[in-house]
Design an enzyme around this catalytic site. Sequence first.
Site, PDB file in Angstrom:
ATOM      1  N   GLU A  58     -10.610   0.795   7.248  1.00  0.00           N
ATOM      2  CA  GLU A  58     -10.305  -0.403   8.038  1.00  0.00           C
ATOM      3  C   GLU A  58      -9.071  -0.154   8.884  1.00  0.00           C
ATOM      4  O   GLU A  58      -8.182   0.563   8.466  1.00  0.00           O
ATOM      5  CB  GLU A  58      -9.990  -1.576   7.085  1.00  0.00           C
ATOM      6  CG  GLU A  58     -10.989  -1.734   5.970  1.00  0.00           C
ATOM      7  CD  GLU A  58     -10.605  -2.819   4.966  1.00  0.00           C
ATOM      8  OE1 GLU A  58      -9.528  -3.439   5.124  1.00  0.00           O
ATOM      9  OE2 GLU A  58     -11.391  -3.034   4.032  1.00  0.00           O
TER      10      GLU A  58
ATOM     11  N   LEU B 159       0.841  -1.192   0.000  1.00  0.00           N
ATOM     12  CA  LEU B 159       0.000   0.000   0.000  1.00  0.00           C
ATOM     13  C   LEU B 159       0.871   1.235   0.000  1.00  0.00           C
ATOM     14  O   LEU B 159       1.946   1.261   0.595  1.00  0.00           O
ATOM     15  CB  LEU B 159      -0.859   0.023   1.263  1.00  0.00           C
ATOM     16  CG  LEU B 159      -1.972  -1.008   1.364  1.00  0.00           C
ATOM     17  CD1 LEU B 159      -2.524  -1.062   2.774  1.00  0.00           C
ATOM     18  CD2 LEU B 159      -3.082  -0.662   0.381  1.00  0.00           C
TER      19      LEU B 159
ATOM     20  N   TYR C  18      -9.373  -9.104   4.998  1.00  0.00           N
ATOM     21  CA  TYR C  18      -9.700  -7.762   4.514  1.00  0.00           C
ATOM     22  C   TYR C  18      -9.870  -7.654   2.998  1.00  0.00           C
ATOM     23  O   TYR C  18     -10.026  -6.564   2.468  1.00  0.00           O
ATOM     24  CB  TYR C  18      -8.638  -6.759   4.964  1.00  0.00           C
ATOM     25  CG  TYR C  18      -7.223  -7.161   4.605  1.00  0.00           C
ATOM     26  CD1 TYR C  18      -6.811  -7.192   3.286  1.00  0.00           C
ATOM     27  CD2 TYR C  18      -6.308  -7.508   5.588  1.00  0.00           C
ATOM     28  CE1 TYR C  18      -5.529  -7.567   2.945  1.00  0.00           C
ATOM     29  CE2 TYR C  18      -5.026  -7.884   5.272  1.00  0.00           C
ATOM     30  CZ  TYR C  18      -4.632  -7.915   3.941  1.00  0.00           C
ATOM     31  OH  TYR C  18      -3.367  -8.285   3.623  1.00  0.00           O
TER      32      TYR C  18
ATOM     33  N   CYS D  91      36.514   0.630  -1.657  1.00  0.00           N
ATOM     34  CA  CYS D  91      36.356   0.732  -0.199  1.00  0.00           C
ATOM     35  C   CYS D  91      35.599  -0.490   0.335  1.00  0.00           C
ATOM     36  O   CYS D  91      34.541  -0.843  -0.163  1.00  0.00           O
ATOM     37  CB  CYS D  91      35.595   2.008   0.157  1.00  0.00           C
ATOM     38  SG  CYS D  91      35.172   2.098   1.908  1.00  0.00           S
TER      39      CYS D  91
ATOM     40  N   ASP E 118      -1.140  -4.820  12.135  1.00  0.00           N
ATOM     41  CA  ASP E 118       0.300  -5.007  12.016  1.00  0.00           C
ATOM     42  C   ASP E 118       0.632  -6.465  12.310  1.00  0.00           C
ATOM     43  O   ASP E 118       0.955  -6.832  13.428  1.00  0.00           O
ATOM     44  CB  ASP E 118       1.015  -4.077  12.997  1.00  0.00           C
ATOM     45  CG  ASP E 118       2.437  -3.807  12.566  1.00  0.00           C
ATOM     46  OD1 ASP E 118       2.821  -4.260  11.467  1.00  0.00           O
ATOM     47  OD2 ASP E 118       3.169  -3.148  13.325  1.00  0.00           O
TER      48      ASP E 118
HETATM   49  S1  IVH Z   1      -5.272  -4.160   1.760  1.00  0.00           S
HETATM   50  C1  IVH Z   1      -3.812  -4.260  -2.418  1.00  0.00           C
HETATM   51  N1  IVH Z   1      -6.186  -3.957   4.218  1.00  0.00           N
HETATM   52  O1  IVH Z   1      -0.722  -4.019   4.867  1.00  0.00           O
HETATM   53  C2  IVH Z   1      -4.229  -3.975  -1.028  1.00  0.00           C
HETATM   54  N2  IVH Z   1      -3.894  -4.493   3.924  1.00  0.00           N
HETATM   55  O2  IVH Z   1       1.100  -2.458   3.041  1.00  0.00           O
HETATM   56  C3  IVH Z   1      -3.307  -4.564  -0.074  1.00  0.00           C
HETATM   57  N3  IVH Z   1      -2.661  -4.825   5.983  1.00  0.00           N
HETATM   58  O3  IVH Z   1       0.526  -6.620   2.924  1.00  0.00           O
HETATM   59  C4  IVH Z   1      -3.738  -4.849   1.232  1.00  0.00           C
HETATM   60  N4  IVH Z   1      -4.328  -4.476   7.357  1.00  0.00           N
HETATM   61  O4  IVH Z   1      -0.468  -7.208   5.133  1.00  0.00           O
HETATM   62  C5  IVH Z   1      -5.117  -4.194   3.442  1.00  0.00           C
HETATM   63  N5  IVH Z   1      -7.127  -3.754   6.321  1.00  0.00           N
HETATM   64  C6  IVH Z   1      -6.071  -4.007   5.562  1.00  0.00           C
HETATM   65  C7  IVH Z   1      -4.804  -4.321   6.102  1.00  0.00           C
HETATM   66  C8  IVH Z   1      -3.742  -4.553   5.239  1.00  0.00           C
HETATM   67  C9  IVH Z   1      -3.050  -4.774   7.256  1.00  0.00           C
HETATM   68  C10 IVH Z   1      -1.291  -5.106   5.516  1.00  0.00           C
HETATM   69  C11 IVH Z   1      -1.215  -6.230   4.530  1.00  0.00           C
HETATM   70  C12 IVH Z   1      -0.445  -5.721   3.345  1.00  0.00           C
HETATM   71  C13 IVH Z   1       0.160  -4.475   3.874  1.00  0.00           C
HETATM   72  C14 IVH Z   1       0.251  -3.478   2.749  1.00  0.00           C
END
Ligand code: IVH
Length: 676
Positions: free
Chosen positions: A120, A89, A234, A439, A124
């Site tokens: 949402e 994201l 999600y 180096c 983590d």
């Molecule tokens: S949507 C294409 N929804 O965040 C959309 N991701 O930086 C991708 N994550 O790898 C994910 N909560 O592990 C989405 N409510 C949520 C989320 C979520 C946690 C994590 C997910 C993804 C990472 C992306």
Amino acid sequence: MGKTETAPEQVVKRIQDLREQITYHNYRYYVLDEPVISDAEFDRLMQELISLEEKYPELVTPDSPTQRIGAAPLEKFETVPHRIPMLSLENAFSEGEVREFDERLKRFLRTNEEFDYVVEPKMDGVAVELVYENGRLTVGSTRGDGYRGENVTQNLRTINSIPLQLLTHEEAAPELLEVRGEVYIEIEEFKKLNEERLSRGEPAFANPRNAAAGSLRQLDPRVTASRPLYIYCYGAGEVRGRKFESQWETLQTFKKWGIRVNPLIERHRGIEPAIAYHHRLEHQRHSLPYETDGVVIKVDSLYLQERLGTKTRSPRWALAYKFAATQATTRVRAIVVNVGRTGAVTPMAVMDPVEVGGVTVSRATLHNEDEVARKDVRVGDTVLVQRAGDVIPEVVKVITEKRPPEAKPFVMPTHCPVCGTPLVRPKGEAITRCPNPDCQGALRRSILHFAGKGAMDIDGLGEKIIEQLLEEGLIEKVSDLYRLTEGDLIPLERFAQKSAANLVAAIQASKEVPLARFINALGIRYVGEATAQLLAQHFGSLEELSKAGTEELLRVEGIGPQVARSIREYFQDPKNQELLRELRELGVKPLPPEKPPETPLAGKTFVFTGGLEHFSREEAKALVTARGGRVSSSVSAKTDYVVVGADPGSKFAKAKELGITILDEAEFRKLMQRSA
Ligand code: IVH
């Protein structure tokens, strides 16, 4: 073999009934958070089922709730491709960036209407994919590099909030359903787990996310089963046999199927309520039992999601709006300088270890000489440090009231701390560099980068080992890695027969990496994972890339003059040419990118000039690339189509001169529809 009785019909029915009841109560408990029976009653049902299955083992099926645990430990995890890549994201840290995101989408779609957004919590934890075929969980995998992950099905099956079989009392299961979600561990459980580990003399996990990831990557599923993991789902990957119109509908249907969805998810019209949601959750987050690092804002309509499409690594239709970084104060023990792989010399504060947002931190970057001066960080100072998401911790400011009287301002060293060469800082630049191409400090970093994730991904080749190999004179450059034998390694400290064999095998296995990862591994300045991906797609082979002139490079969408120059310099340098030749001779053979499906427009080059009425320029480009075509910014003999809008520029004239096919907007639209 024990004697088994043939099951009477009422036993078959009772077993069936118990399984349905257990699955349903699991759903009440984990998905709805509204159990209707006590834990003791639940245990009784489970116990009855276990006894019956023991008596009639021929009636045990893999998706029986008794079968969550019990698979044999694996030797290693297989990899599984994701049918649809699991993307990351884009991050935003301020309201301004979030409003800009909303504006950008409106511009892209040429609309003034407000979007519905689903908001949402951003969990983590560890991203996973669950594949249900006709309602039955068949494969579960980690995200991996987004394209392929590890098959951790047996471990995911041990997580009680993951249904082995979808519930169908409200809606039938689709033929195929790929569910994406985040596996996590609650903060309290994480603390308990760490206490237990420490009392057994095992190392503690740094944070809940690592604990979840470590638990999921156990070869023995009994270990995973002993860890209190949960999932919140999600989103969907590929779905067959059911069409969803929106993100909201997808999540509501998940719940009907018994798939666990975070109850804090909301849907709102317009971006302002999404921002308000972020603020609300930020206040609430410390009372939540799990860690969140922000909120995810998603365009609700799947039709609009499709039109918006994706960039290289992230979808255009979603944004992670992160919470403000967690901060803590600590004392600076020393300021050291690190030599990076491009020779950049970065000052780092070495501090008394302090916990920042669940992670113990003892080093923070000070970026460069000017930054240290601006913040006036001195040895002995008490400083405020912060960590935002995955970013390296940084020093925010000095608490000057606490400065000891003897603290002296930091002076940048004049010579490289690794090789002793005088450092240079070109006029107008912030970065000080070690100009010595040989180096050891830069070399160590560049080898570490070469071996790292997103590059050659050589398992087990970390900082310590690289240092050791360099010190022993076993390697001088990355190509030497491929000459290492077990015999070279066994005599070294830290190595035994098995670990030596493993490392050699891992190095050899890296010879066939995808081209994009190889390009990234080279460590060309300004060329990271995303740019490497663009280059691999565009050129298809290292040879083509190395021959490309500046003009050709600039034609690649997303490559600017600075990057193009850096790539040219890299391939013109005789030392690099020699290195690439050696790698080739040693059998390093990057794999060409998978060809996009053959479409009539595959490989065709488009140039746009003038304003389009119904498409933003971005959407028009996205339409072309989605069909395997390329978009270039200048017209040449290699251009296939020039799309001409209102008030075209000189490109129009040039296209006519070169006799290139010219399309107006309507013709362009037709071409796109025909080749969809
Ligand atoms: S949507 C294409 N929804 O965040 C959309 N991701 O930086 C991708 N994550 O790898 C994910 N909560 O592990 C989405 N409510 C949520 C989320 C979520 C946690 C994590 C997910 C993804 C990472 C992306």
